[in-house]
Design a protein around this motif. Structure first.
Motif, PDB file in Angstrom:
ATOM      1  N   LYS A   1      37.113   9.764   9.055  1.00  0.00           N
ATOM      2  CA  LYS A   1      36.380  10.118   8.010  1.00  0.00           C
ATOM      3  C   LYS A   1      35.011  10.682   8.335  1.00  0.00           C
ATOM      4  CE  LYS A   1      34.854   8.550   3.332  1.00  0.00           C
ATOM      5  NZ  LYS A   1      34.606   7.357   2.435  1.00  0.00           N
TER       6      LYS A   1
ATOM      7  N   GLU B   1      38.211  13.123   3.498  1.00  0.00           N
ATOM      8  CA  GLU B   1      39.392  12.457   2.840  1.00  0.00           C
ATOM      9  C   GLU B   1      40.530  12.303   4.060  1.00  0.00           C
ATOM     10  OE1 GLU B   1      39.734  11.628  -0.407  1.00  0.00           O
ATOM     11  OE2 GLU B   1      37.704  12.589  -0.726  1.00  0.00           O
TER      12      GLU B   1
ATOM     13  N   SER C   1      44.481  18.679  -3.591  1.00  0.00           N
ATOM     14  CA  SER C   1      43.846  17.488  -3.553  1.00  0.00           C
ATOM     15  C   SER C   1      44.794  16.276  -3.803  1.00  0.00           C
ATOM     16  CB  SER C   1      42.910  17.325  -4.923  1.00  0.00           C
ATOM     17  OG  SER C   1      43.575  17.314  -5.980  1.00  0.00           O
TER      18      SER C   1
ATOM     19  N   SER D   1      41.793   9.154  -0.578  1.00  0.00           N
ATOM     20  CA  SER D   1      40.738   8.711  -0.085  1.00  0.00           C
ATOM     21  C   SER D   1      40.836   7.249   0.689  1.00  0.00           C
ATOM     22  CB  SER D   1      39.751   8.264  -1.042  1.00  0.00           C
ATOM     23  OG  SER D   1      39.159   9.259  -1.708  1.00  0.00           O
TER      24      SER D   1
END
Length: 471
Positions: free
Chosen positions: A351, A376, A465, A470
């Protein structure tokens, strides 16, 4: 003339009736040379094999009988331009090099991938833990050695069974990529090439020939009177390895008009992290990366080695921040890049790096891997396998990611699963190279999940997305 099973012979070019025997043991696949009589007889009747007794003594002392045999056979000049075989104590080295010069390379309009890295011949095999202890070697460590240290290890290996290959971390990735992209699924084959430095010695010719045979074009001319680098890879029964690297000419990378032209005609430039070990190559790397971006070429960086990253962390970051579109690292290398302790998760390291470079791939051994984009992170589970040899796993994983990108996929999960499967296949075999038959099967299995188009420059801008999550 046919030779009996378990033996072979070499003829002297100036005296075809003079031969000397090599006693081959098919059970242990190493050779024992009757050196004192056979070599003297052969050298005495062949003026083309102009070795002095001092040269013989030096070669035997440094390398052992096996590499002397390799040099001896390479110096032989066959009258016909045809492939010939080289036998040495590590097994059979099959060279298809033209004896009178390098083979012409068919240059495509555009290279899909151009690799910039170390060109080194690998000697790899299985050893017991006691062997490493005797030589004071540690598992999981790549050690850079000098000429004398290499000679000491090679002498200790004399009589063992080893394989030789055109090795190096980058070439492992390029060969796997070329084999995945052979075009067996109705898609055009991938054009894969490498630029690096090899010597004009027999091992340099062996390296170039082996890459050609694997559909990877080696584009750099050999360095006159140079010595080709070698890596000795010693794998123990628990699938761990110790590596000893003798650099030779492999550390010499010069940015010139020829390299600039090659880069401008490529889609992806892959730069091997081991090059950071050599101060004289840093400027060349920066120039190469800058030329890539000027021509719309993606730049991929491999971290390669945790100790290398630790020593040159700032210089790695300079290139990553300024030029890198893709970064490949394992968990330890990623943590070293970030300055994290071993308690920090590889996902966190992935990340962190992804804030500075568009696409990050971090492998974590049997625990799986992570792909990160703009903060992400997606977890990729490991592909099951029975580990035999972990050497080359990360190289194979990188090939899977590059293959997905070159086939136009924006499906991160699909690319990650392919990369994990490619790595698992390599871990489940002896040796670092993805086999052709395995590559063909893998490409077929994953072709349905990798959406194909011709756009690779927008790979990180159109990712949905819901494809990533996450931490």
């Amino acid at each position: 003339m046919a030779m009996p099973i378990g033996a072979t012979a070499l003829s002297c070019s100036n005296s075809p009736h003079i031969q000397y025997s090599v006693n081959f043991n098919p059970e242990t696949t190493f050779l024992k040379l009757p050196l004192q009589n056979s070599i003297k007889n052969c050298l005495g009747h062949a003026s083309s094999l102009a070795f002095s007794q001092a040269a013989i003594s030096r070669t035997l002392h440094c390398y052992g009988a096996g590499l002397f045999h390799l040099f001896l056979n390479q110096r032989r000049r066959p009258t016909q331009r045809q492939p010939h075989h080289i036998y040495c104590l590590w097994g059979e080295l099959e060279s298809e090099a033209e004896p009178d010069g390098t083979q012409e390379i068919a240059v495509p309009e555009r290279w899909d991938v151009l690799g910039l890295g170390q060109a080194m011949v690998d000697f790899s095999g299985m050893v017991e833990d006691e062997f490493l202890e005797k030589l004071g070697l540690q598992k999981g460590v790549r050690k850079v050695v000098n000429h004398e240290e290499r000679g000491r290890v090679l002498r200790a290996m004399d009589g063992c069974s080893f394989k030789a290959a055109a090795g190096g971390s980058l070439s492992n990735t390029l060969v796997a990529l070329a084999r995945l992209g052979m075009g067996s699924n109705g898609e055009p084959g991938l054009n894969v090439a490498m630029s690096g430095s090899v010597g004009s010695d027999p091992l340099g010719g062996f390296y170039r020939a082996k890459l050609r045979r694997a559909n990877v074009s080696f584009l750099s001319m050999p360095v006159k009177d140079g010595t080709t680098g070698t890596v000795v890879v010693l794998t123990t029964q628990d699938a761990q390895r110790a590596m000893l690297s003798y650099q030779g000419m492999s550390s010499i990378i010069n940015f010139d008009s020829s390299l600039s032209d090659l880069i401008s005609k490529s889609r992806i430039l892959v730069v091997e992290g081991y090059l950071w070990e050599f101060p004289q190559t840093i400027d060349a790397i920066a120039q190469a990366c800058e030329a890539a971006h000027k021509n719309g070429v993606l730049v991929a960086i491999t971290a390669s080695d945790v100790s290398c990253v630790t020593r040159h962390q700032r210089k790695f970051w300079d290139i990553i921040v300024e030029h890198a579109d893709i970064v490949f690292a394992n968990s330890n290398e990623a943590r070293a890049l970030c300055g994290f302790s071993s308690s920090k998760s590889p996902a966190l390291a992935a990340k962190h790096i992804s804030y500075y470079s568009p696409l990050i791939s971090v492998t974590d051994g049997a625990r799986g891997s992570y792909i990160a984009v703009k903060g992400e992170v997606m977890y990729i589970p490991p592909s099951p396998c029975v580990p035999v040899d972990t050497c080359g796993a990360g190289d194979a994983y990188a090939a899977g990611i590059l293959y997905g990108i070159l086939r136009g996929s924006s499906n991160l999960k699909g690319m990650g699963n392919l990369a994990a499967r490619v790595a698992a296949v390599v871990v489940g075999q002896q040796g670092t190279r993805l086999k052709e038959e395995d590559a063909t099967e893998l490409a077929k299995i994953f072709s349905h999940s990798l959406f194909t188009n011709n756009q690779i420059t927008d790979m990180c801008t159109d990712i949905q997305s819901d494809q990533i999550s996450s931490i």
